[in-house]
Design an enzyme around this catalytic site. Structure first.
Site, short mmCIF file in Angstrom:
data_model
loop_
_atom_site.label_atom_id
_atom_site.label_comp_id
_atom_site.label_asym_id
_atom_site.label_seq_id
_atom_site.Cartn_x
_atom_site.Cartn_y
_atom_site.Cartn_z
N ASP A 47 -24.42 -0.60 21.18
CA ASP A 47 -25.12 0.57 20.30
C ASP A 47 -26.22 -0.11 19.37
O ASP A 47 -26.79 0.76 18.54
CB ASP A 47 -24.14 1.57 19.60
CG ASP A 47 -23.27 0.63 18.71
OD1 ASP A 47 -23.27 -0.38 18.51
OD2 ASP A 47 -22.39 1.49 18.06
N GLU A 185 -16.27 -10.30 15.45
CA GLU A 185 -17.71 -10.23 15.10
C GLU A 185 -17.71 -10.56 13.48
O GLU A 185 -16.83 -9.94 12.63
CB GLU A 185 -18.63 -9.04 14.86
CG GLU A 185 -19.78 -8.91 14.32
CD GLU A 185 -20.83 -7.99 14.74
OE1 GLU A 185 -20.53 -7.13 15.48
OE2 GLU A 185 -22.17 -7.73 14.18
O1 KIV Z 1 -23.96 -3.13 19.83
C1 KIV Z 1 -23.73 -4.42 19.82
O2 KIV Z 1 -24.79 -5.06 20.40
C2 KIV Z 1 -22.69 -4.90 19.69
C3 KIV Z 1 -22.66 -6.57 19.61
C4 KIV Z 1 -23.16 -7.06 18.43
C5 KIV Z 1 -21.33 -7.19 19.77
O3 KIV Z 1 -21.65 -4.43 19.36
#
Ligand code: KIV
Length: 283
Positions: A47, A185
């Site tokens: 997202d 993260e």
């Molecule tokens: O939305 C995204 O790209 C993510 C990554 C940063 C893991 O959740």
């Protein structure tokens, strides 16, 4: 030749057998094809789409319809990689029924092989409900952008022992809920290493050091295509913004100077046909 599609068991086996799992975001057909051709194991339709493609300030405003639209485009371009699509904010927190229904849409309509949702202990029951419905789930703990405001912004999480223990418990809760892997993260590398050692499912790090079972990045960060904000954990492997701007400027100048299109970009006409045309036009 038929390419063998990566499966969930292929990903989970890599925890023991290696090599580390590579994962990268993609949001459309041409880039998904390239990421797949590069041999990357997992394509995440993240997202983060909201920020790097749609120009929103965060991920909270991303809708199910937007995730479906982009997931479908990615699925059309991928032969080998496992496709994980993010469940957007608000699509999994009202009830288990709604969470299952939205996860099912991402798989049935969006072409995802699995879904990802953010949250730890408090989201474990939701994750378990989706897994029980037959949909593989990837957890996401640490810095969770959908709730970044409550976390004090886009900041490293789990720096003190108490917060670190909470994240450790969160990751364990996602494993117990039946998730097949979990994204860590923006957490300290030693904490990520301890979580990775404890869990039997693969950890995929982003800003979580080198000891995770795999790594994920946002493609636009990696390629230097998004210049509004670059987190410390990003390594830019190319500077495509600059290259693209140079190419676009040359194009604009060549159009203005009538240097594009050249003869090799134009279609010719037989001389006699041209003569007849001119006659017909009275010229
Ligand atoms: O939305 C995204 O790209 C993510 C990554 C940063 C893991 O959740």
């Amino acid at each position: 030749m038929q390419v063998k599609k990566i499966t969930i068991p292929d990903i989970t086996r890599r925890k023991q057998q290696g090599p580390p799992i590579s994962s990268l975001t993609a949001y459309d057909y041409p880039w998904a094809r390239l990421v797949d051709q590069a041999g990357i194991d997992i394509i995440l339709v993240g997202d983060s789409l909201g920020m790097v493609v749609l120009g929103y300030n965060g991920t909270v405003t991303v809708t199910m319809e937007e995730m479906l639209h982009h997931s479908k485009a990615v699925a059309r371009g991928v032969e080998r990689a496992l496709i994980i699509t993010d469940m957007p904010f608000g699509s999994y927190n009202a009830s288990h029924r709604e969470a299952i229904s939205n996860a099912t849409r991402l798989v049935k309509e969006g072409g995802a092989d699995a879904v990802k949702l953010e949250g730890g202990t408090e989201m474990a029951k939701v994750a378990a409900a989706i897994v029980t419905a037959g949909i593989p789930v990837q957890g996401h703990v640490g810095l969770t952008p959908q709730t970044a405001t409550s976390l004090g912004g886009f900041k490293v999480q789990g720096r003190d022992a108490r917060a670190a223990k909470k994240l450790y418990d969160d990751a364990l809760a996602m494993e117990e809920a039946g998730c097949f892997s979990v994204v860590l993260e923006a957490i300290p590398a030693p904490l990520a290493a301890h979580i990775t050692k404890k869990l039997s499912i693969p950890t995929i790090g982003i800003g979580a050091g080198s000891q995770c079972d795999g790594q994920v990045l946002v493609m636009h960060d990696l390629l230097g295509l998004y210049d509004r904000f670059t987190p410390k954990f990003v390594k830019q492997y190319a500077k495509l913004s600059r290259l693209s701007l140079e190419a676009l400027t040359v194009y604009k100048n060549e159009v203005e100077e009538r240097r594009f299109p050249a003869d090799e970009h134009s279609f010719a006409m037989k001389e006699e046909e041209l003569v007849q045309l001119l006659k017909a036009l009275g010229e």
